[in-house]
Design a protein around this motif. Structure first.
Motif, PDB file in Angstrom:
ATOM      1  N   LEU A   1       0.841  -1.202   0.000  1.00 24.25           N
ATOM      2  CA  LEU A   1       0.000   0.000   0.000  1.00 24.25           C
ATOM      3  C   LEU A   1       0.865   1.236   0.000  1.00 24.25           C
ATOM      4  O   LEU A   1       2.013   1.232   0.455  1.00 24.25           O
ATOM      5  N   GLU A   2       0.295   2.280  -0.567  1.00 21.75           N
ATOM      6  CA  GLU A   2       0.992   3.543  -0.632  1.00 21.75           C
ATOM      7  C   GLU A   2       0.011   4.632  -0.278  1.00 21.75           C
ATOM      8  O   GLU A   2      -1.159   4.577  -0.650  1.00 21.75           O
ATOM      9  N   LEU A   3       0.503   5.581   0.443  1.00 18.78           N
ATOM     10  CA  LEU A   3      -0.380   6.652   0.868  1.00 18.78           C
ATOM     11  C   LEU A   3       0.328   7.965   0.571  1.00 18.78           C
ATOM     12  O   LEU A   3       1.447   8.182   1.020  1.00 18.78           O
ATOM     13  N   ALA A   4      -0.335   8.797  -0.237  1.00 16.34           N
ATOM     14  CA  ALA A   4       0.269  10.084  -0.560  1.00 16.34           C
ATOM     15  C   ALA A   4      -0.331  11.159   0.331  1.00 16.34           C
ATOM     16  O   ALA A   4      -1.392  10.957   0.930  1.00 16.34           O
ATOM     17  N   ALA A   5       0.352  12.273   0.419  1.00 15.83           N
ATOM     18  CA  ALA A   5      -0.183  13.384   1.182  1.00 15.83           C
ATOM     19  C   ALA A   5      -1.518  13.798   0.577  1.00 15.83           C
ATOM     20  O   ALA A   5      -1.695  13.820  -0.628  1.00 15.83           O
ATOM     21  N   GLY A   6      -2.478  14.111   1.448  1.00 14.98           N
ATOM     22  CA  GLY A   6      -3.781  14.536   0.974  1.00 14.98           C
ATOM     23  C   GLY A   6      -4.711  13.395   0.629  1.00 14.98           C
ATOM     24  O   GLY A   6      -5.792  13.603   0.084  1.00 14.98           O
ATOM     25  N   GLU A   7      -4.278  12.202   0.952  1.00 13.51           N
ATOM     26  CA  GLU A   7      -5.061  11.044   0.535  1.00 13.51           C
ATOM     27  C   GLU A   7      -5.603  10.294   1.752  1.00 13.51           C
ATOM     28  O   GLU A   7      -4.971  10.272   2.810  1.00 13.51           O
ATOM     29  N   ALA A   8      -6.757   9.684   1.576  1.00 13.24           N
ATOM     30  CA  ALA A   8      -7.291   8.845   2.638  1.00 13.24           C
ATOM     31  C   ALA A   8      -7.522   7.445   2.099  1.00 13.24           C
ATOM     32  O   ALA A   8      -7.875   7.268   0.942  1.00 13.24           O
ATOM     33  N   LEU A   9      -7.296   6.484   2.938  1.00 13.67           N
ATOM     34  CA  LEU A   9      -7.447   5.093   2.525  1.00 13.67           C
ATOM     35  C   LEU A   9      -8.361   4.421   3.541  1.00 13.67           C
ATOM     36  O   LEU A   9      -8.149   4.527   4.750  1.00 13.67           O
ATOM     37  N   VAL A  10      -9.395   3.765   3.033  1.00 12.05           N
ATOM     38  CA  VAL A  10     -10.330   3.111   3.936  1.00 12.05           C
ATOM     39  C   VAL A  10     -10.104   1.608   3.871  1.00 12.05           C
ATOM     40  O   VAL A  10     -10.111   1.019   2.804  1.00 12.05           O
ATOM     41  N   LEU A  11      -9.882   1.022   5.022  1.00 12.60           N
ATOM     42  CA  LEU A  11      -9.703  -0.432   5.080  1.00 12.60           C
ATOM     43  C   LEU A  11     -11.067  -1.084   5.234  1.00 12.60           C
ATOM     44  O   LEU A  11     -11.870  -0.677   6.067  1.00 12.60           O
ATOM     45  N   ARG A  12     -11.307  -2.068   4.390  1.00 13.37           N
ATOM     46  CA  ARG A  12     -12.585  -2.760   4.509  1.00 13.37           C
ATOM     47  C   ARG A  12     -12.344  -4.242   4.703  1.00 13.37           C
ATOM     48  O   ARG A  12     -11.236  -4.749   4.535  1.00 13.37           O
ATOM     49  N   GLY A  13     -13.405  -4.929   4.985  1.00 11.62           N
ATOM     50  CA  GLY A  13     -13.284  -6.365   5.207  1.00 11.62           C
ATOM     51  C   GLY A  13     -14.100  -6.756   6.417  1.00 11.62           C
ATOM     52  O   GLY A  13     -14.366  -5.912   7.269  1.00 11.62           O
ATOM     53  N   PRO A  14     -14.482  -8.011   6.481  1.00  9.39           N
ATOM     54  CA  PRO A  14     -15.318  -8.476   7.595  1.00  9.39           C
ATOM     55  C   PRO A  14     -14.570  -8.401   8.921  1.00  9.39           C
ATOM     56  O   PRO A  14     -13.349  -8.286   8.956  1.00  9.39           O
ATOM     57  N   ASN A  15     -15.335  -8.495   9.996  1.00  8.27           N
ATOM     58  CA  ASN A  15     -14.729  -8.498  11.336  1.00  8.27           C
ATOM     59  C   ASN A  15     -13.699  -9.604  11.435  1.00  8.27           C
ATOM     60  O   ASN A  15     -13.902 -10.695  10.925  1.00  8.27           O
ATOM     61  N   GLY A  16     -12.611  -9.291  12.088  1.00 14.31           N
ATOM     62  CA  GLY A  16     -11.621 -10.339  12.335  1.00 14.31           C
ATOM     63  C   GLY A  16     -10.652 -10.535  11.189  1.00 14.31           C
ATOM     64  O   GLY A  16      -9.803 -11.405  11.259  1.00 14.31           O
ATOM     65  N   VAL A  17     -10.773  -9.726  10.134  1.00 12.64           N
ATOM     66  CA  VAL A  17      -9.888  -9.937   8.992  1.00 12.64           C
ATOM     67  C   VAL A  17      -8.489  -9.394   9.274  1.00 12.64           C
ATOM     68  O   VAL A  17      -7.513  -9.831   8.690  1.00 12.64           O
ATOM     69  N   GLY A  18      -8.413  -8.460  10.224  1.00 10.96           N
ATOM     70  CA  GLY A  18      -7.089  -7.978  10.602  1.00 10.96           C
ATOM     71  C   GLY A  18      -6.900  -6.476  10.420  1.00 10.96           C
ATOM     72  O   GLY A  18      -5.775  -6.007  10.275  1.00 10.96           O
ATOM     73  N   LYS A  19      -7.994  -5.726  10.422  1.00 13.05           N
ATOM     74  CA  LYS A  19      -7.872  -4.275  10.235  1.00 13.05           C
ATOM     75  C   LYS A  19      -7.101  -3.651  11.393  1.00 13.05           C
ATOM     76  O   LYS A  19      -6.177  -2.871  11.182  1.00 13.05           O
ATOM     77  N   THR A  20      -7.507  -4.032  12.600  1.00 16.44           N
ATOM     78  CA  THR A  20      -6.819  -3.483  13.768  1.00 16.44           C
ATOM     79  C   THR A  20      -5.353  -3.903  13.776  1.00 16.44           C
ATOM     80  O   THR A  20      -4.456  -3.093  14.053  1.00 16.44           O
ATOM     81  N   THR A  21      -5.126  -5.171  13.437  1.00 18.90           N
ATOM     82  CA  THR A  21      -3.745  -5.672  13.417  1.00 18.90           C
ATOM     83  C   THR A  21      -2.890  -4.867  12.452  1.00 18.90           C
ATOM     84  O   THR A  21      -1.772  -4.470  12.778  1.00 18.90           O
ATOM     85  N   LEU A  22      -3.440  -4.596  11.258  1.00 19.43           N
ATOM     86  CA  LEU A  22      -2.677  -3.837  10.269  1.00 19.43           C
ATOM     87  C   LEU A  22      -2.406  -2.421  10.774  1.00 19.43           C
ATOM     88  O   LEU A  22      -1.286  -1.918  10.671  1.00 19.43           O
TER      89      LEU A  22
END
Lengths: 50, 218, 217, 242
Positions: free
Chosen positions: C32-53
């Motif tokens: 993944l890459e994140l540029a200034a001025g950009e927002a990235l939304v993580l999606r996926g079912p519960n438990g997929v690892g959003k918090t972990t990431l």
């Protein structure tokens, strides 16, 4: 039986307690080892069956 | 870091409990001693330095689990870990604020309780000095124990079990200084050892505690 | 937002990142890459690892594999818990975090209070706030830190519609000023954002790794 | 092949399975011969009488109580530096064995001290240090038991072991300072042969060898158990996640 003189009680109890402690340690280790091995085997068999 | 210290002190004052409780515990323990060993003033005078040290140590132990637990539970610890100040610094500041809220009041209260135990007059200054030198070590070692057990549910009892053996050298030298002081003996070497322990612990323990915290955070 | 990121280049870049929870890899080969001025939304079912990431990106836990290029002094993480002290007032809470992050408390706190509509509450002890108000206070903390990259875990939990709008507005201003953000959220905030579905990165193959439980598999 | 290959759990299981019966068997034989020889075949000491026979248990147990901790320290260091799982688990496996050795040393010491010093317990530096060592073992074991996540537990107990070692040494000096003690010097050392007479020396050596081997066998066996347990946990964790 060797003649232990007036210290028989001390010597024998020291041997008794020490060997008993060792035996308990061995028994506990073996029991736990067996239990864990059985559990692991059961789990792996169940997975194999699936 | 000063901000953190100020916040912790404010919190301790507002939440009450904290150091009031430690002091009260110290008081009760010391008052109970004569009931246990009898009112003989000579015996009391002899054991006074040790009893006071032990009482202070136990009172210090009471509040150790709060060093990190409160910040852990409400998520502040995560935020502190990402803040610019190093975790070692956080540990040091937390130990310092623990000392300011427990060790320091205990040190100041000890002479008053020494009167109750009939502590010989030359002992007072040395008692205060030994506690002033030794209680910081207790707080820092305690912070290490608290860092080890911070993620655990029933960490309190375990914390005592872990920390008490670590307190042995501090207790020995601290109580020795107080005892020799009250008996008017030479006390240079235990005093030096006590100071050495406090300094060494203050220099190294924050690293161990921060390492433990990092492990617990992940 | 005292600090603006001017370079259009990526402020955060991860390649081949793998993250573990409880010693087992849950996510693998994340680029993944994140540029200034950009927002990235993580999606996926519960438990997929959003918090972990998010925790891995914030540097709270080590990555299992892969590279992560980010200035650790540029990110701020906001998790499920707000890190709000019940005994302190709203202002005191914010001032503390401002000092912690080395920003000038007087102006940043005022701005954060205003942005999240906490004006009437500044002298209230945080313990007396409602859950939504507390959450707003937790989010206001982000502004106070002055950091450019926000890593947000379910930021809109317990916020009402008006507060969500407030948050979206803050978010837009943050991005416009050159900030960046990665959010794990199920709500559509109405801000321009890429989304990344983490189910695609679910760890399938077991990575041989010395460091973790998998040595035993 | 580097030495570290043994740290791979699978390899360790293979090798330890092959070695374990031999270590345990030899240990059992050495200990049995040494104890029987010592118990039946050695004379009474002119001063200590028959109580000298307690030495065959006391000395090896005390030796292993300390070396057990040193082994845990080494294993903890290896885990922290090279992160070999088997190392961490071996440290965990050794702790209860070390604790048992400490208890044996203390109990036999107390039983011996009763007729010799006229009291079960004195706050002698050596005895006190062992008591403190026992407390360290207890804390270490308790910390392992208390933490659910295996890697976290390994890390934290290793840190505790390191810090504990420093404090154990500190305590030793503190205790020496505090009380000068009754305990005699070491019964056995390599450079001072005249410590123990030859009649006692050989059975004692056999007993020490037996204790060491049994210690090793127990640690190996318990490490195998820990590895299996860990594998079980890993399998269950994976099934929960996937």
């Amino acid at each position: 039986m060797p003649e232990l003189g007036k210290y028989a009680g001390e010597v024998l109890s020291a041997y008794g307690i020490s060997l008993a402690l060792l035996a308990v340690l061995v028994a506990v280790s073996l029991a736990r080892g067996r239990r864990v091995r059985a559990k692991l085997r059961a789990y792996e068999d169940r997975k194999g069956a699936r | 870091m000063i901000a953190l210290l100020r916040r912790d002190l404010t919190l301790a004052v507002r939440a009450g409990g904290g150091f009031g409780l430690g002091l009260a515990f110290f008081l009760v323990v010391v008052i109970l001693v004569p009931f246990a060993v009898g009112p003989d003033t000579e015996i009391l005078a002899r054991i006074a330095p040790g009893v006071l040290w032990l009482g202070a140590l136990l009172a210090c132990l009471l509040s150790l689990d709060r060093i990190f637990a409160l910040d852990w539970e409400d998520g502040s610890m995560d935020l502190l870990a990402t803040a610019p100040l190093p975790l070692e610094g956080v540990v040091a500041v937390k130990a310092l604020s623990h000392w300011l809220t427990t060790g320091l009041p205990l040190t100041l209260a000890a002479p008053v309780l020494g009167v109750l135990l009939n502590l010989p007059t030359p002992g007072f200054a040395w008692l205060v000095l030994s506690l002033a030198l030794g209680t910081p070590a207790l707080s820092i070692i305690g912070a290490f124990g608290a860092a080890l057990t911070v993620g655990l549910k029933r960490g309190g009892l375990l914390l005592s079990l872990l920390v008490l053996p670590l307190y042995v050298p501090t207790l020995i030298f601290g109580a020795e200084v107080a005892r020799r002081g009250s008996e008017g003996l030479e006390l240079g070497s235990p005093l030096a050892f006590l100071a050495g322990i406090s300094l060494g612990v203050a220099a190294l323990m924050p690293y161990a505690a921060a390492a433990a915290l990092r492990v617990n955070l992940r | 937002m005292s600090q603006t990121v001017t370079a259009p280049a990526a402020v955060m870049a991860a390649s081949g990142l793998a993250c573990a929870r409880g010693g087992i890899a849950v996510l693998d080969r994340i680029d993944l890459e994140l540029a200034a001025g950009e927002a990235l939304v993580l999606r996926g079912p519960n438990g997929v690892g959003k918090t972990t990431l998010l925790r891995t990106l914030a540097g709270l836990q080590p990555a299992l594999a892969g590279r992560l290029a980010v200035d650790p002094e540029g990110v701020v993480y906001a998790g499920h818990l707000d890190g709000v002290k019940a005994m302190l007032t709203v202002t005191e809470n914010l001032t503390f975090w401002a000092r912690c992050f080395g920003t000038e408390p007087r102006e940043t706190v005022a701005r954060a209070v205003q942005a999240f509509d906490l004006d009437g509450l500044t002298d209230r002890a945080a313990g007396t706030l409602s859950a939504g108000q507390k959450r707003r206070l937790g989010l206001a903390r982000l502004l106070v830190t002055g950091r450019a990259i926000w890593l947000l875990d379910e930021p809109t939990v317990s916020l009402d519609t008006a507060s969500v709008a407030l948050f979206a507005a803050v978010m837009r201003r943050h991005l416009a000023a050159g900030g960046a953000a990665i959010l794990a959220t199920h709500l559509d905030l109405g801000i321009p954002a890429r989304s990344l579905d983490l189910s695609a990165f679910k760890a399938r193959a077991l990575i041989e790794h010395d460091d973790f439980n998998e040595a035993f598999l | 092949m580097s030495l570290w290959e043994y740290a791979n759990p699978k390899r360790f299981m293979q090798i330890s399975a092959a070695v374990l019966p031999w270590v345990a068997g030899f240990g059992g034989v050495c200990l049995a011969v040494g104890l029987i020889w010592g118990f039946f075949g050695t004379p009474e000491d002119y001063r200590q009488g028959a109580t000298v026979k307690i030495m065959y248990l006391h000395v090896p147990a005390a030796l292993l109580a300390i070396n057990g901790w040193l082994m845990m320290l080494a294993a903890s260091l290896i885990w922290l530096i090279r992160r070999h799982h088997v190392s961490a688990l071996a440290a965990r496996a050794a702790a209860p064995v070390g604790l048992t050795m400490t208890v044996i040393a203390l109990v036999t010491g107390a039983i011996w001290g009763q007729p010799m010093w006229g009291t079960w317990w004195v706050w002698d530096p050596r005895l006190t240090s062992f008591l403190i060592l026992g407390l360290f073992y207890l804390g270490y074991i308790a910390l392992w038991e208390a933490i659910d996540d295996a890697d976290t537990a390994a890390d934290l107990t290793s840190v505790l072991c390191l810090v504990g070692s420093v404090f154990a040494i500190l305590s030793r000096y503190a205790v020496l300072f505090w009380n000068q003690g009754l305990h005699q010097g070491a019964s056995l050392s390599l450079d001072k042969e005249e410590n123990v007479a030859d009649v006692f020396y050989f059975p004692l050596l056999l007993c020490i060898a037996g204790f060491v081997l049994i210690f090793l066998a127990l640690v190996l066996y318990r490490t195998r158990t820990e590895i299996r347990l860990r594998r079980l946990q890993a399998l269950m964790a994976r099934d929960r996640l996937l």
